[in-house]
Design a protein around this motif. Structure first.
Motif, PDB file in Angstrom:
ATOM      1  N   SER A  41      83.552  78.921  83.441  1.00 25.10           N
ATOM      2  CA  SER A  41      83.945  78.204  82.212  1.00 25.10           C
ATOM      3  C   SER A  41      82.816  78.304  81.210  1.00 25.10           C
ATOM      4  O   SER A  41      81.707  78.713  81.548  1.00 25.10           O
ATOM      5  N   ALA A  42      83.091  77.833  80.007  1.00 27.75           N
ATOM      6  CA  ALA A  42      82.061  77.791  78.967  1.00 27.75           C
ATOM      7  C   ALA A  42      80.997  76.758  79.341  1.00 27.75           C
ATOM      8  O   ALA A  42      81.285  75.765  80.013  1.00 27.75           O
ATOM      9  N   GLN A  43      79.765  76.997  78.889  1.00 34.59           N
ATOM     10  CA  GLN A  43      78.651  76.114  79.253  1.00 34.59           C
ATOM     11  C   GLN A  43      78.816  74.712  78.650  1.00 34.59           C
ATOM     12  O   GLN A  43      79.091  74.590  77.450  1.00 34.59           O
ATOM     13  N   THR A  46      80.340  73.423  75.176  1.00 35.88           N
ATOM     14  CA  THR A  46      80.551  74.528  74.227  1.00 35.88           C
ATOM     15  C   THR A  46      81.947  74.509  73.600  1.00 35.88           C
ATOM     16  O   THR A  46      82.090  74.664  72.383  1.00 35.88           O
ATOM     17  N   THR A  47      82.983  74.336  74.416  1.00 36.21           N
ATOM     18  CA  THR A  47      84.352  74.399  73.881  1.00 36.21           C
ATOM     19  C   THR A  47      84.571  73.288  72.851  1.00 36.21           C
ATOM     20  O   THR A  47      85.114  73.525  71.766  1.00 36.21           O
ATOM     21  N   ASP A  48      84.098  72.071  73.178  1.00 39.12           N
ATOM     22  CA  ASP A  48      84.216  70.955  72.214  1.00 39.12           C
ATOM     23  C   ASP A  48      83.445  71.279  70.938  1.00 39.12           C
ATOM     24  O   ASP A  48      83.925  71.007  69.834  1.00 39.12           O
ATOM     25  N   GLY A  73      83.250  81.137  74.298  1.00 42.22           N
ATOM     26  CA  GLY A  73      82.429  80.279  75.170  1.00 42.22           C
ATOM     27  C   GLY A  73      82.304  80.853  76.574  1.00 42.22           C
ATOM     28  O   GLY A  73      81.211  80.959  77.138  1.00 42.22           O
ATOM     29  N   GLU A  74      83.420  81.260  77.128  1.00 44.75           N
ATOM     30  CA  GLU A  74      83.435  81.792  78.493  1.00 44.75           C
ATOM     31  C   GLU A  74      82.692  83.124  78.574  1.00 44.75           C
ATOM     32  O   GLU A  74      82.093  83.472  79.584  1.00 44.75           O
ATOM     33  N   GLN A  75      82.738  83.876  77.473  1.00 47.65           N
ATOM     34  CA  GLN A  75      82.075  85.189  77.471  1.00 47.65           C
ATOM     35  C   GLN A  75      80.551  85.023  77.551  1.00 47.65           C
ATOM     36  O   GLN A  75      79.864  85.832  78.193  1.00 47.65           O
ATOM     37  N   ARG A 150      93.192  73.301  77.633  1.00 48.29           N
ATOM     38  CA  ARG A 150      91.937  72.713  78.087  1.00 48.29           C
ATOM     39  C   ARG A 150      91.927  72.577  79.609  1.00 48.29           C
ATOM     40  O   ARG A 150      92.915  72.192  80.211  1.00 48.29           O
ATOM     41  N   GLY A 151      90.806  72.921  80.206  1.00 45.88           N
ATOM     42  CA  GLY A 151      90.675  72.860  81.658  1.00 45.88           C
ATOM     43  C   GLY A 151      91.287  74.059  82.362  1.00 45.88           C
ATOM     44  O   GLY A 151      91.374  74.109  83.593  1.00 45.88           O
ATOM     45  N   GLY A 152      91.691  75.076  81.576  1.00 49.64           N
ATOM     46  CA  GLY A 152      92.481  76.183  82.119  1.00 49.64           C
ATOM     47  C   GLY A 152      91.748  77.174  83.019  1.00 49.64           C
ATOM     48  O   GLY A 152      92.398  78.006  83.669  1.00 49.64           O
ATOM     49  N   SER A 153      90.432  77.090  83.101  1.00 52.28           N
ATOM     50  CA  SER A 153      89.715  78.033  83.979  1.00 52.28           C
ATOM     51  C   SER A 153      90.113  77.876  85.444  1.00 52.28           C
ATOM     52  O   SER A 153      90.072  78.848  86.206  1.00 52.28           O
ATOM     53  N   ASP A 154      90.478  76.657  85.829  1.00 51.35           N
ATOM     54  CA  ASP A 154      90.943  76.457  87.215  1.00 51.35           C
ATOM     55  C   ASP A 154      92.159  77.349  87.474  1.00 51.35           C
ATOM     56  O   ASP A 154      92.286  77.955  88.544  1.00 51.35           O
ATOM     57  N   THR A 155      93.026  77.414  86.466  1.00 49.90           N
ATOM     58  CA  THR A 155      94.246  78.218  86.611  1.00 49.90           C
ATOM     59  C   THR A 155      93.920  79.709  86.639  1.00 49.90           C
ATOM     60  O   THR A 155      94.536  80.466  87.403  1.00 49.90           O
TER      61      THR A 155
HETATM   62  N1  ASP Z   1      86.160  75.801  78.564  1.00 42.31           N
HETATM   63  C1  ASP Z   1      87.536  75.365  78.624  1.00 42.31           C
HETATM   64  C2  ASP Z   1      87.632  73.878  78.333  1.00 42.31           C
HETATM   65  O1  ASP Z   1      86.634  73.231  78.088  1.00 42.31           O
HETATM   66  C3  ASP Z   1      88.203  75.738  79.914  1.00 42.31           C
HETATM   67  C4  ASP Z   1      87.687  75.019  81.151  1.00 42.31           C
HETATM   68  O2  ASP Z   1      86.617  74.397  81.134  1.00 42.31           O
HETATM   69  O3  ASP Z   1      88.360  75.096  82.182  1.00 42.31           O
HETATM   70  O4  ASP Z   1      88.706  73.345  78.307  1.00 42.31           O
END
Ligand code: ASP
Ligand code: ADP
Ligand code: MG
Length: 408
Positions: A41-43, A46-48, A73-75, A150-155
């Motif tokens: 995921s982004a550090q 970062t996404t916010d 962010g993820e990159q 949001r939170g999609g890295s789990d997926t």
């Molecule tokens: N960086 C994204 C977020 O903050 C994805 C993730 O963290 O899963 O929603």
């Protein structure tokens, strides 16, 4: 040789020390002889921060451009982690979502993964490389970058685990596993050794952010062996699976809170057939998801219908209903954001009556009023005033899980 997919969340890669820590966990797994594919995921925030920057430039930015921005962010995370792994002397390659073959539909901002073309990852694994993949992102049929919500890295991680037929999908985060309630907020929350897909799906959908709900849905569909654990403590985590040993014993597995809720009330609808159908098909056509619904008993030829939607959808729902006021025939529409949803979840509930009564008793003892109620086989949700939310979760959790606790 087995294949392990590991996913590390934002706090696990928040600074250089954490990135090196993650590199250590990854290379230790690799050294044990496993093929390793890693989703990052982004550090930190970062996404916010990126969303905030966009708001300052254009609060109404198109979803396409938002995805272009947020995917950066993820990159950053995958390239930095790859550098840390290189520095430790291992062969590694980082791939963006599109390089990794994550094909999605075109819903910018909440894209769904349609297929994973695994050839590139497979080629890199064949070269004995550790493969790092940017989470949360994919590519659509227009060759545009999309994000999964949001939170999609789990997926992303579970989709890769399913497509690559991985032996295990480990979701590393900043707590030791899945708890009976958010351990940062609720006193006495306990870590669960295991939980069923169904319960986890409910908890995730009802506000427990520890896993993206779609990741659990996908893990169940493809029978992905899933584990949630800490990237910092080294303690054993929580296994998410079809059937668990403890299912019979405890009635309730967890308590969740969701503040992303608004309540709409349509007052003075005609008490005749077809009204509910008209209201909810109108909302469904505009992709507005309705959750709890309550209809009053008809009196003097009118009735009221209240329902909940996410806060983001509330205004849109109101405008849509207002625009159809004549054909629906209501007298007024009220909207409230001063609400929160509190839920108890447990597979053992099916065979145990009385869980609802116990939940209501806990709320009564805490002097908290219930606005709306909804139940399913494995969950009970109530709507309370937003200001009561924290107290409500604590009271219900104490009731089912405290040491002296009675109810579970
Ligand atoms: N960086 C994204 C977020 O903050 C994805 C993730 O963290 O899963 O929603
Ligand atoms: P990541 O960045 O690793 O994806 P998230 O912040 O998305 O992490 O999810 C982890 C957080 O979820 C925890 O820090 C915790 O506060 C919260 N959380 C909410 N409910 C639960 C629960 N039932 N069990 C564990 N953590 C929970
Ligand atoms: Mg997360």
């Amino acid at each position: 040789m087995s294949l392990i997919v590991q996913k590390f969340g934002g706090s696990s890669v928040a600074n250089p020390d954490r990135v090196r820590n993650v590199a250590r966990i990854i290379t230790e797994t690799y050294r044990k002889g496993h093929n390793v594919v890693v989703v990052l995921s982004a550090q930190g925030d970062t996404t916010d921060d990126l969303i905030e920057q966009a708001k300052q430039i254009n609060p109404k930015a198109s979803k396409r451009e938002m995805d272009m921005l947020l995917a950066t962010g993820e990159q950053i995370s995958i390239s930095l982690a790859a550098m840390a792994i290189e520095a430790m002397g291992y062969q590694v390659v980082s791939l963006t979502g599109w390089q990794a073959g994550m094909l999605t539909n075109s819903s910018y901002g909440s894209a769904r993964i349609k297929r994973v073309r695994t050839e590139r990852i497979q080629r890199e694994l064949d070269k004995k490389k550790i493969v790092l993949v940017a989470g949360f992102q994919g590519i659509n049929k227009y060759d545009d970058i999309t994000t999964l919500g949001r939170g999609g890295s789990d997926t992303s991680a579970v989709a890769l685990a399913a497509a690559l037929h991985a032996d295990l999908c480990q979701i590393y985060t900043d707590v030791d596993g899945v708890y009976t309630a958010d351990p940062r907020v609720v006193r006495g929350a306990r870590k669960l050794d295991e939980i069923t897909y169904d319960e986890m799906l409910e908890l995730a959908s009802l506000g427990a952010q520890v896993l993206h709900n779609r990741s659990v849905e996908m893990a169940k569909r493809y029978s992905v062996n899933m584990e949630v654990l800490s990237s910092l403590s080294g303690n054993p985590g929580t296994k998410v699976k079809e059937v668990v040993k403890t299912m019979e014993k405890s009635h309730v597995s967890g308590v969740a809170k969701d503040k992303d809720v608004s309540r709409l009330a349509l007052v003075g609808l005609a008490d005749q057939p077809g009204i509910a159908f008209k209201v909810f098909s109108l909302l469904a056509k505009s992709n507005i998801n309705v959750d709890i619904i309550l209809q009053s008993i008809g009196r003097s030829e009118t009735k009221d219908i209240s329902f909940t939607v996410t806060r983001e959808d509330a205004q849109r729902a109101r405008e849509l209903l207002e625009a159809n006021r004549d054909s629906l025939g209501f007298t007024s529409i009220e909207i409230s954001n001063d609400v929160a949803k509190i839920s108890v979840v447990g597979a053992g509930m099916v065979n145990n009556s009385g869980v609802a009564a116990k939940m209501f008793e806990a709320l009564f003892n805490a002097g908290i009023n219930i606005n709306m109620i909804s139940t399913s086989e494995i969950k009970i949700s109530v709507l309370v005033a937003e200001r009561d939310a924290e107290r409500a979760v604590q009271a219900v959790h104490d009731y089912f899980f405290s040491e002296f606790g009675s109810a579970n």
